[in-house]
Design a protein around this motif. Structure first.
Motif, PDB file in Angstrom:
ATOM      1  N   SER A 176      49.558  60.665  36.100  1.00 31.53           N
ATOM      2  CA  SER A 176      48.197  59.686  36.743  1.00 31.53           C
ATOM      3  C   SER A 176      47.939  59.286  36.548  1.00 31.53           C
ATOM      4  O   SER A 176      46.280  58.937  36.148  1.00 31.53           O
ATOM      5  N   ILE A 177      48.005  58.360  35.165  1.00 29.75           N
ATOM      6  CA  ILE A 177      47.443  56.917  35.120  1.00 29.75           C
ATOM      7  C   ILE A 177      47.888  56.260  36.240  1.00 29.75           C
ATOM      8  O   ILE A 177      47.163  54.992  37.006  1.00 29.75           O
ATOM      9  N   LYS A 178      48.628  56.109  37.079  1.00 31.41           N
ATOM     10  CA  LYS A 178      49.015  55.174  38.323  1.00 31.41           C
ATOM     11  C   LYS A 178      48.149  55.945  39.295  1.00 31.41           C
ATOM     12  O   LYS A 178      48.009  54.715  39.755  1.00 31.41           O
ATOM     13  N   LEU A 179      48.081  57.691  39.317  1.00 31.75           N
ATOM     14  CA  LEU A 179      47.382  57.340  40.569  1.00 31.75           C
ATOM     15  C   LEU A 179      45.647  57.202  40.018  1.00 31.75           C
ATOM     16  O   LEU A 179      44.946  56.890  41.295  1.00 31.75           O
ATOM     17  N   PHE A 180      45.124  57.370  39.228  1.00 30.06           N
ATOM     18  CA  PHE A 180      44.115  56.565  38.519  1.00 30.06           C
ATOM     19  C   PHE A 180      43.722  55.399  39.658  1.00 30.06           C
ATOM     20  O   PHE A 180      43.159  55.030  39.797  1.00 30.06           O
ATOM     21  N   LYS A 181      44.840  54.670  38.449  1.00 31.02           N
ATOM     22  CA  LYS A 181      44.388  52.972  38.990  1.00 31.02           C
ATOM     23  C   LYS A 181      44.578  52.680  40.656  1.00 31.02           C
ATOM     24  O   LYS A 181      44.048  51.399  41.391  1.00 31.02           O
ATOM     25  N   ASP A 182      45.500  53.974  41.469  1.00 29.62           N
ATOM     26  CA  ASP A 182      46.062  53.420  42.007  1.00 29.62           C
ATOM     27  C   ASP A 182      44.720  53.948  43.522  1.00 29.62           C
ATOM     28  O   ASP A 182      44.092  53.278  44.607  1.00 29.62           O
ATOM     29  N   ASN A 183      44.121  54.684  42.800  1.00 32.76           N
ATOM     30  CA  ASN A 183      42.804  55.085  43.355  1.00 32.76           C
ATOM     31  C   ASN A 183      41.657  54.243  43.536  1.00 32.76           C
ATOM     32  O   ASN A 183      40.727  53.710  44.084  1.00 32.76           O
ATOM     33  N   TYR A 184      41.573  53.567  42.659  1.00 28.92           N
ATOM     34  CA  TYR A 184      40.485  52.535  42.158  1.00 28.92           C
ATOM     35  C   TYR A 184      41.205  51.400  43.768  1.00 28.92           C
ATOM     36  O   TYR A 184      40.067  50.430  44.238  1.00 28.92           O
ATOM     37  N   ILE A 185      42.322  50.938  43.940  1.00 34.47           N
ATOM     38  CA  ILE A 185      43.159  50.248  44.842  1.00 34.47           C
ATOM     39  C   ILE A 185      42.486  50.072  46.078  1.00 34.47           C
ATOM     40  O   ILE A 185      42.304  49.724  46.817  1.00 34.47           O
ATOM     41  N   ILE A 186      43.003  51.809  46.156  1.00 33.20           N
ATOM     42  CA  ILE A 186      42.522  52.277  47.783  1.00 33.20           C
ATOM     43  C   ILE A 186      41.151  51.307  47.938  1.00 33.20           C
ATOM     44  O   ILE A 186      40.718  51.729  49.334  1.00 33.20           O
ATOM     45  N   LEU A 187      39.921  52.490  46.973  1.00 35.74           N
ATOM     46  CA  LEU A 187      38.679  52.506  47.284  1.00 35.74           C
ATOM     47  C   LEU A 187      38.208  51.053  47.348  1.00 35.74           C
ATOM     48  O   LEU A 187      37.544  50.462  48.686  1.00 35.74           O
ATOM     49  N   ASP A 188      38.964  49.545  47.092  1.00 34.95           N
ATOM     50  CA  ASP A 188      38.320  48.555  47.442  1.00 34.95           C
ATOM     51  C   ASP A 188      39.027  48.003  48.042  1.00 34.95           C
ATOM     52  O   ASP A 188      38.287  47.260  49.360  1.00 34.95           O
ATOM     53  N   VAL A 189      40.451  48.679  49.333  1.00 38.30           N
ATOM     54  CA  VAL A 189      40.967  48.441  50.179  1.00 38.30           C
ATOM     55  C   VAL A 189      39.719  48.406  51.334  1.00 38.30           C
ATOM     56  O   VAL A 189      39.648  47.807  52.174  1.00 38.30           O
ATOM     57  N   GLN A 190      39.780  50.048  50.890  1.00 36.58           N
ATOM     58  CA  GLN A 190      38.546  50.557  52.464  1.00 36.58           C
ATOM     59  C   GLN A 190      36.751  50.038  52.247  1.00 36.58           C
ATOM     60  O   GLN A 190      36.923  48.851  53.400  1.00 36.58           O
ATOM     61  N   ARG A 191      36.573  49.655  51.250  1.00 38.29           N
ATOM     62  CA  ARG A 191      35.409  48.603  50.981  1.00 38.29           C
ATOM     63  C   ARG A 191      35.966  47.406  51.461  1.00 38.29           C
ATOM     64  O   ARG A 191      35.047  46.675  52.627  1.00 38.29           O
ATOM     65  N   ASN A 192      36.708  46.447  51.712  1.00 40.83           N
ATOM     66  CA  ASN A 192      37.491  45.459  51.895  1.00 40.83           C
ATOM     67  C   ASN A 192      37.463  45.683  53.810  1.00 40.83           C
ATOM     68  O   ASN A 192      36.859  44.617  54.405  1.00 40.83           O
ATOM     69  N   LEU A 215      35.716  47.554  55.585  1.00 35.88           N
ATOM     70  CA  LEU A 215      35.150  47.941  55.893  1.00 35.88           C
ATOM     71  C   LEU A 215      34.438  46.894  56.483  1.00 35.88           C
ATOM     72  O   LEU A 215      33.559  46.041  57.760  1.00 35.88           O
ATOM     73  N   LYS A 216      34.233  45.339  55.669  1.00 30.97           N
ATOM     74  CA  LYS A 216      33.515  44.226  55.892  1.00 30.97           C
ATOM     75  C   LYS A 216      34.343  43.713  57.068  1.00 30.97           C
ATOM     76  O   LYS A 216      33.502  42.834  57.656  1.00 30.97           O
ATOM     77  N   ILE A 217      35.676  43.919  57.025  1.00 30.33           N
ATOM     78  CA  ILE A 217      35.916  43.009  57.964  1.00 30.33           C
ATOM     79  C   ILE A 217      35.608  43.443  59.705  1.00 30.33           C
ATOM     80  O   ILE A 217      35.568  43.156  60.077  1.00 30.33           O
ATOM     81  N   ILE A 218      35.528  45.188  59.689  1.00 33.26           N
ATOM     82  CA  ILE A 218      35.289  45.345  60.871  1.00 33.26           C
ATOM     83  C   ILE A 218      34.111  45.098  61.521  1.00 33.26           C
ATOM     84  O   ILE A 218      33.987  44.789  62.423  1.00 33.26           O
ATOM     85  N   LEU A 219      33.151  45.049  59.944  1.00 27.69           N
ATOM     86  CA  LEU A 219      31.809  45.118  60.705  1.00 27.69           C
ATOM     87  C   LEU A 219      31.692  43.462  61.070  1.00 27.69           C
ATOM     88  O   LEU A 219      30.516  43.112  61.962  1.00 27.69           O
ATOM     89  N   THR A 220      32.268  42.266  60.188  1.00 25.72           N
ATOM     90  CA  THR A 220      32.914  41.165  60.841  1.00 25.72           C
ATOM     91  C   THR A 220      33.115  40.763  62.241  1.00 25.72           C
ATOM     92  O   THR A 220      32.456  39.928  62.882  1.00 25.72           O
TER      93      THR A 220
END
Length: 353
Positions: free
Chosen positions: A216-232, A234-239
């Protein structure tokens, strides 16, 4: 002399500059809280008074917000400051805890990260809460025991104790390790055990399987990593979407220039050897190449330079016109279009080459 321009390098440099510029512009509008090293510099630069500055996560707009309306009051154990229109308190996230009152205004984070109890032989004894770290124990079912005895026989606090485990097997056949980390007979049920057993599921779902706790703790951290990857991403696609319309015209020019080198011109009509009599009014040496707008350069080994002749280009026809032909005009005349060339011999009566 003919000078050939080569715009590929300048076009590619322009594309590179444009891509870097747009990417930096997109990133320039995302506010991120400064690190510990730069915190004081940013606070003084933005607010003049360091204590007034805070940088917190906005729960409503899902971004980071800076302000100079501090200082914020002390917040209770187990909580962190967040923005919900105004500064508000929020509980520490699953993977962190806050054991004392504080005024931490840096990025809406509780001070301590919970221990994972993921080293060799370790399992989670208790997941803790927003003010306490997790408790770890050694997995006696697999033969692990504490390297050093903790204050509590059954578990230890990894934030204040050494919770290392080692493999200590009972060397007698028919003997196993109990939950109190003692070797007992396989068929003996220890009714006087102090430590609880490692269970799969406990009452009313209040506690989970040990392995699930760790995941559960690992999943919590992984979700934040996935969210950060998704944001980055999106920036690349917009660029890319912004750069493509701007980059197409230069890329077309680059492709055209490359094609010119890959597909060199072909002589549809080459220069012909010519003979004439000295004093004739003019002689014309002519060739025809495939395509239009092909620049050509001429050269000769005659005694009279080409600067005294007339060079003409009409579409894909290239000519050199020599007037009042003299014996000194005898020689080889060569025309070069890119990397292709052809040569003709001009002979004036009495001076055959």
């Amino acid at each position: 002399m003919v000078i050939h321009s080569n715009p590929e390098f300048s076009i590619l440099a322009f594309i590179k500059f444009l891509t870097i510029y747009v990417f930096e512009v997109l990133h320039g509008y995302e506010i991120q809280c400064p690190g510990t090293v730069h915190w004081n510099v940013r606070a003084k630069d933005l607010c003049n008074v360091e204590l007034k500055y805070f940088c917190l996560y906005d729960d409503v707009n899902t971004n980071t917000t800076e302000s100079c309306t501090g200082p914020l009051p002390t917040i209770a154990k187990g909580y962190k400051w967040v923005i919900r229109g105004n500064p508000d308190r929020g509980k520490c996230s699953l993977g962190s805890y806050q054991p004392y009152e504080h005024r931490n205004v840096k990025a809406s984070a509780c001070v301590y990260q919970k221990s994972l109890c993921s080293e060799e032989g370790q399992v989670v004894f208790d997941m803790g809460n927003t003010i306490d770290d997790q408790k770890c124990r050694c997995d006696y079912k697999r033969g692990y025991d504490f390297v050093g005895k903790p204050r509590n026989r059954c578990y230890c606090y990894p934030s204040t104790e050494d919770c290392s485990c080692f493999l200590r097997r009972c060397n007698i056949t028919g003997v196993r390790m109990s939950q109190d980390y003692e070797c007992i007979d396989n068929y003996v049920y220890n009714t006087t055990a102090i430590c609880p057993t490692i269970v799969t599921i406990l009452d009313k779902g209040l506690q989970q399987e040990t392995v699930i706790k760790q995941k559960s703790i690992k999943l919590f951290k992984d979700n934040y990593i996935i969210l950060d990857v998704q944001r980055n991403l999106l920036k690349i696609i917009l660029t890319i979407l912004i750069c493509i319309p701007l980059a197409v015209p230069p890329l077309v020019l680059v492709i055209i220039q490359i094609c010119k080198y890959i597909n060199p011109p072909v002589f549809e009509e080459t220069l012909n050897d010519t003979e004439c009599i000295e004093g004739v009014a003019k002689v014309v040496l002519q060739c025809r190449v495939s395509g239009k707008n092909k620049e050509a350069s001429w050269s000769t080994d005659s005694e009279i330079p080409l600067s005294e002749a007339t060079i003409i280009k009409q579409g894909n026809i290239h000519q050199v016109v020599i007037k009042n032909v003299q014996r000194n005009h005898c020689g080889n005349y060569t025309v070069t279009v890119r990397r292709q060339s052809c040569t003709a011999i001009l002979t004036v009566a009495g001076n055959k080459m």
